[in-house]
Design a protein around this motif. Structure first.
Motif, mmCIF file in Angstrom:
data_model
loop_
_atom_site.group_PDB
_atom_site.id
_atom_site.type_symbol
_atom_site.label_atom_id
_atom_site.label_comp_id
_atom_site.label_asym_id
_atom_site.label_seq_id
_atom_site.Cartn_x
_atom_site.Cartn_y
_atom_site.Cartn_z
ATOM 1 N N ARG A 78 36.080 37.649 38.421
ATOM 2 C CA ARG A 78 36.007 36.848 39.651
ATOM 3 C C ARG A 78 36.469 35.420 39.396
ATOM 4 O O ARG A 78 37.080 34.775 40.242
ATOM 5 C CB ARG A 78 34.571 36.829 40.194
ATOM 6 N N ALA A 81 40.226 35.124 39.225
ATOM 7 C CA ALA A 81 40.880 35.310 40.525
ATOM 8 C C ALA A 81 40.726 34.063 41.391
ATOM 9 O O ALA A 81 39.844 33.247 41.167
ATOM 10 C CB ALA A 81 40.257 36.509 41.218
ATOM 11 N N PHE A 85 40.472 38.470 48.240
ATOM 12 C CA PHE A 85 40.806 39.844 47.889
ATOM 13 C C PHE A 85 40.760 40.045 46.373
ATOM 14 O O PHE A 85 40.159 40.999 45.873
ATOM 15 C CB PHE A 85 42.203 40.208 48.415
ATOM 16 N N SER A 86 41.379 39.091 45.659
ATOM 17 C CA SER A 86 41.423 39.305 44.207
ATOM 18 C C SER A 86 40.040 39.143 43.588
ATOM 19 O O SER A 86 39.726 39.763 42.573
ATOM 20 C CB SER A 86 42.460 38.399 43.541
ATOM 21 N N ASN A 88 37.266 40.165 45.023
ATOM 22 C CA ASN A 88 36.622 41.472 45.227
ATOM 23 C C ASN A 88 37.182 42.526 44.289
ATOM 24 O O ASN A 88 36.452 43.376 43.779
ATOM 25 C CB ASN A 88 36.779 41.937 46.673
ATOM 26 N N LEU A 89 38.483 42.426 44.062
ATOM 27 C CA LEU A 89 39.102 43.351 43.111
ATOM 28 C C LEU A 89 38.486 43.148 41.713
ATOM 29 O O LEU A 89 38.253 44.103 40.970
ATOM 30 C CB LEU A 89 40.612 43.083 43.055
ATOM 31 N N ALA A 92 35.134 44.846 41.636
ATOM 32 C CA ALA A 92 35.280 46.303 41.556
ATOM 33 C C ALA A 92 35.718 46.726 40.151
ATOM 34 O O ALA A 92 35.150 47.661 39.561
ATOM 35 C CB ALA A 92 36.297 46.777 42.593
ATOM 36 N N THR A 93 36.712 46.004 39.602
ATOM 37 C CA THR A 93 37.200 46.363 38.263
ATOM 38 C C THR A 93 36.091 46.188 37.227
ATOM 39 O O THR A 93 35.889 47.043 36.363
ATOM 40 C CB THR A 93 38.408 45.478 37.891
ATOM 41 N N TYR A 96 33.587 48.992 37.567
ATOM 42 C CA TYR A 96 34.183 50.242 37.108
ATOM 43 C C TYR A 96 34.114 50.286 35.578
ATOM 44 O O TYR A 96 33.710 51.286 34.970
ATOM 45 C CB TYR A 96 35.634 50.308 37.615
ATOM 46 N N MET A 390 44.654 47.371 35.141
ATOM 47 C CA MET A 390 44.051 46.340 35.995
ATOM 48 C C MET A 390 43.930 45.014 35.246
ATOM 49 O O MET A 390 44.206 43.944 35.789
ATOM 50 C CB MET A 390 42.649 46.780 36.450
ATOM 51 N N PHE A 394 45.447 41.413 36.138
ATOM 52 C CA PHE A 394 44.687 40.163 36.288
ATOM 53 C C PHE A 394 45.314 39.034 35.484
ATOM 54 O O PHE A 394 45.464 37.919 35.980
ATOM 55 C CB PHE A 394 43.218 40.374 35.879
#
Ligand code: PHE
Length: 446
Positions: A78, A81, A85-86, A88-89, A92-93, A96, A390, A394
């Protein structure tokens, strides 16, 4: 938020911890096994190229993000980014990765439990326990739990007094056992023909698609990439350290030990052949995977009498130790996140998370056929390359180049003038993602 974050106390401590994470069952079992089933030295060559060209740059991406953010994967991504959007990505990454690290631990603990059982077998027979008892279902459950307990206890100790202390003790011990075993195997008849099989490549297999995909997966698994282990270890490195050099050392130790393990296992198989043990399957290929470690090698140790008992004892000690310095790095991933983002104490977080992962392991043991292969494939063949991709995205596309340069300059002020800064950014931006997508597409649709 926790008050003070842990940090490795020395460069040696970090190298032992990160190399400890990297060097594991993947090196001592996975690598020789893959060599055996993928055309010997041809696989070794492709692996060396991929490890340096692809895994090392990806490792650098993780170490850099970690040290920049000084935080767990979710927070770190985070922070790298900038837009909504990034960010949140990033969340999520990061999540995961945490899930995949935990799932890898759940199957790794099972395999490590087998190693512990084989390690303890000579002791069990000394104690007069029934032959084969250590391989019963009950024993499998027991040894997996025992291994997980060791992992949990080390992680409750934290970065310096847990991870660093134990990695610094166990890694040198492991390397010593490995060397002694290699020296011993080389004195045995048959070793030289094994050495030849290991070192002379069958060039016709080098372009083999299967071989390249396996080598890529192996390189990612072996360097513990994608799931945030290297990111979190990177977050515990001081800003004074030169990251490209440290990452390079870790990569070299990891590759070096894989190659050494091949030098042990492949010749050992040919020694076994010399002693009358079957080492080829019906199609004439070298036996690989579990048959290699749990049938061929024990049969070899058996054929060597008392010395064989000692050699077997040392070999499974080697496997168990290598597994432990890796499993702690997997458990650190969910634990660090929980401690930092949910204000839970390290010891509570470790016991809870370690307990839940142990329960998953037990469930998998009890439903082995249904779950084991699935979890291995989902985590190592599918998720690790995807997560690796991913992380490259980044660093290559989301994190600002100036930010990266600022971070990498710490501990390495002249980096801008060197080769690393000329090559690596282009690499993580274009080449790594491209190669991952290509091989990954092959895994999915090939
Ligand atoms: N690198 C370890 C091995 O070779 C496995 C591992 C994978 C460790 C992912 C941490 C994270 O066995």
């Amino acid at each position: 938020m926790s008050a003070v974050r842990g940090e490795f106390s020395s460069r040696f401590g970090f190298i032992m911890a990160a190399a400890g994470s990297a060097v594991g069952l993947g090196n001592i079992w996975g690598f020789p096994t893959q060599v055996a089933s993928n055309g010997g030295a041809a696989f070794v060559l492709v692996y060396l190229v991929l490890a340096f060209l692809l895994a090392y740059p990806a490792l650098m991406a993780e170490l850099l993000i970690g040290r920049f953010a000084k935080a767990n994967a979710v927070t770190a991504l985070r922070k790298v980014a900038s837009g909504r959007f990034s960010k949140n990505l990033g969340t999520a990454t990061g999540f995961y990765g945490i899930v995949v690290a935990s799932l890898i631990l759940s199957f790794y603990g099972i395999v490590a439990g087998w190693m512990l059982a084989y390690w303890m077998e000579p002791l069990a027979s000394l104690l007069g326990l029934r032959d084969g008892l250590v391989h019963s279902l009950g024993a499998q459950l027991f040894f997996t739990l025992l291994f997980m307990l060791g992992t949990i206890l080390i992680i409750t100790g934290g970065v310096k007094d847990g991870i660093e202390k134990w990695s610094s003790r166990l890694m040198p011990l492991m390397i010593m056992i490995l060397f002694l075993l290699i020296i011993y195997v080389f004195t045995q008849p048959g070793a030289m023909s094994g050495l030849k099989a290991y070192l002379i490549p069958d060039f016709s297999r080098i372009g083999d698609r299967e071989l390249i995909i396996s080598a890529l997966g192996q390189a990612f698994f072996s360097l513990s990439l994608g799931v945030g282990t290297m990111l979190i270890y990177g977050s515990y490195i001081s800003k004074q350290e030169n990251l490209p050099v440290l990452g390079g050392l870790v990569t070299m130790i990891d590759i070096g030990i894989a190659v050494m393990a091949g030098l042990l296992i492949i010749p050992a198989m040919h020694v076994a052949l010399e002693n009358g043990v079957e080492i080829f399957d019906a199609s004439g290929a070298l036996l690989a995977e579990d048959a290699l470690v749990f049938t061929v090698l024990p049969a070899l140790f058996d054929s060597m009498g008392f010395v064989g008992t000692l050699v077997g004892f040392a070999f499974f000690a080697l496997m168990s130790i290598a597994a432990l310095t890796s499993s702690i790095s997997m458990l650190e991933v969910p634990v660090a996140y929980t401690v930092e983002n949910h204000g839970i104490t390290r010891s509570a977080a470790t016991w809870w998370i370690g307990g839940v992962i142990s329960m998953i392991s037990l469930l998998v043991i009890l439903n082995f056929e249904r779950f084991f292969g699935f979890i291995v494939t989902f985590t190592t063949q599918f998720s690790q390359p995807l997560l690796g991709l991913m992380l490259c995205v980044f660093v290559g596309w989301i994190w600002h180049r100036d930010g990266i340069l600022d971070e990498i300059k710490q501990g390495n002020p002249d980096v801008e003038l060197g080769l690393f800064w000329k090559i690596w950014p282009v690499y993580v931006k274009f080449i790594c993602p491209l190669i991952i997508v290509m091989t990954f597409g092959n895994t999915l649709f090939g």
